[in-house]
Write a protein that holds these residues in place. Sequence first.
Motif, PDB file in Angstrom:
ATOM      1  N   ARG A   1       0.917  -1.192  -0.109  1.00 24.16           N
ATOM      2  CA  ARG A   1      -0.107   0.120  -0.095  1.00 24.16           C
ATOM      3  C   ARG A   1       0.847   1.387   0.051  1.00 24.16           C
ATOM      4  O   ARG A   1       1.987   1.404   0.578  1.00 24.16           O
ATOM      5  N   GLU A   2       0.477   2.279  -0.772  1.00 26.01           N
ATOM      6  CA  GLU A   2       1.029   3.577  -0.725  1.00 26.01           C
ATOM      7  C   GLU A   2       0.019   4.636  -0.340  1.00 26.01           C
ATOM      8  O   GLU A   2      -1.056   4.743  -1.026  1.00 26.01           O
ATOM      9  N   ILE A   3       0.379   5.632   0.725  1.00 27.92           N
ATOM     10  CA  ILE A   3      -0.421   6.593   1.290  1.00 27.92           C
ATOM     11  C   ILE A   3       0.281   7.875   0.854  1.00 27.92           C
ATOM     12  O   ILE A   3       1.656   8.188   1.292  1.00 27.92           O
ATOM     13  N   LYS A   4      -0.423   8.912   0.623  1.00 34.25           N
ATOM     14  CA  LYS A   4       0.417  10.214   0.322  1.00 34.25           C
ATOM     15  C   LYS A   4      -0.669  11.209   1.335  1.00 34.25           C
ATOM     16  O   LYS A   4      -1.669  11.107   1.439  1.00 34.25           O
ATOM     17  N   GLY A   5       0.296  12.092   1.939  1.00 32.48           N
ATOM     18  CA  GLY A   5      -0.707  13.148   2.844  1.00 32.48           C
ATOM     19  C   GLY A   5       0.336  14.027   3.651  1.00 32.48           C
ATOM     20  O   GLY A   5       1.309  13.923   3.375  1.00 32.48           O
ATOM     21  N   VAL A   6      -0.247  14.925   4.253  1.00 34.31           N
ATOM     22  CA  VAL A   6       0.606  15.861   5.064  1.00 34.31           C
ATOM     23  C   VAL A   6       0.765  15.437   6.328  1.00 34.31           C
ATOM     24  O   VAL A   6       0.087  15.197   7.224  1.00 34.31           O
ATOM     25  N   LEU A   7       2.141  15.414   6.668  1.00 31.48           N
ATOM     26  CA  LEU A   7       2.420  14.585   7.969  1.00 31.48           C
ATOM     27  C   LEU A   7       2.414  15.674   9.005  1.00 31.48           C
ATOM     28  O   LEU A   7       2.879  16.941   8.998  1.00 31.48           O
ATOM     29  N   GLN A   8       1.448  15.231   9.989  1.00 31.52           N
ATOM     30  CA  GLN A   8       0.869  16.123  11.021  1.00 31.52           C
ATOM     31  C   GLN A   8       1.824  16.045  12.451  1.00 31.52           C
ATOM     32  O   GLN A   8       2.063  16.943  13.229  1.00 31.52           O
ATOM     33  N   GLY A   9       2.308  14.828  12.470  1.00 25.60           N
ATOM     34  CA  GLY A   9       3.232  14.215  13.690  1.00 25.60           C
ATOM     35  C   GLY A   9       3.606  12.868  13.471  1.00 25.60           C
ATOM     36  O   GLY A   9       3.136  12.036  12.887  1.00 25.60           O
ATOM     37  N   TYR A  10       4.721  12.736  14.454  1.00 26.64           N
ATOM     38  CA  TYR A  10       5.467  11.201  14.464  1.00 26.64           C
ATOM     39  C   TYR A  10       5.894  11.126  15.813  1.00 26.64           C
ATOM     40  O   TYR A  10       6.115  12.021  16.412  1.00 26.64           O
ATOM     41  N   ASP A  11       6.360   9.796  16.055  1.00 25.82           N
ATOM     42  CA  ASP A  11       7.068   9.525  17.355  1.00 25.82           C
ATOM     43  C   ASP A  11       8.160   8.669  16.896  1.00 25.82           C
ATOM     44  O   ASP A  11       8.528   8.392  15.872  1.00 25.82           O
ATOM     45  N   VAL A  12       8.875   8.555  17.909  1.00 25.44           N
ATOM     46  CA  VAL A  12      10.066   7.712  17.670  1.00 25.44           C
ATOM     47  C   VAL A  12      10.056   6.015  17.184  1.00 25.44           C
ATOM     48  O   VAL A  12      10.818   5.622  16.741  1.00 25.44           O
ATOM     49  N   HIS A  13       8.672   5.797  17.259  1.00 30.34           N
ATOM     50  CA  HIS A  13       8.357   4.421  16.872  1.00 30.34           C
ATOM     51  C   HIS A  13       7.886   4.637  15.541  1.00 30.34           C
ATOM     52  O   HIS A  13       7.470   3.532  14.753  1.00 30.34           O
ATOM     53  N   MET A  14       7.874   5.737  14.655  1.00 27.58           N
ATOM     54  CA  MET A  14       7.643   5.909  13.332  1.00 27.58           C
ATOM     55  C   MET A  14       6.180   5.974  13.222  1.00 27.58           C
ATOM     56  O   MET A  14       5.602   5.645  12.171  1.00 27.58           O
TER      57      MET A  14
END
Length: 80
Positions: free
Chosen positions: A31-44
């Motif tokens: 699967r491929e997803i495209k979008g605007v990254l709003q946040g992330y953490d150290v576990h990705m």
Amino acid sequence: MQGIDMTKRPMDILDQVLNRQPVLISLKGGREIKGVLQGYDVHMNLVLDKAEEIVQGQAQSIGTLIIRGDNVIYISPNPQ
């Protein structure tokens, strides 16, 4: 990479695109997803806004999406 400074730490690149430009995320299972990254953490673990799944070259709107980090294969900050 256009508009992104080359850095030594991957998290620095994610910080540069955070809330600014779309990213392309490849997931396990093809699967491929495209979008605007709003946040992330150290576990990705990722939070995307305006997310779209790319299916056979066509974008299908999803909206806001949370992706569990262990499903991520790669994140591209410059989707074409």
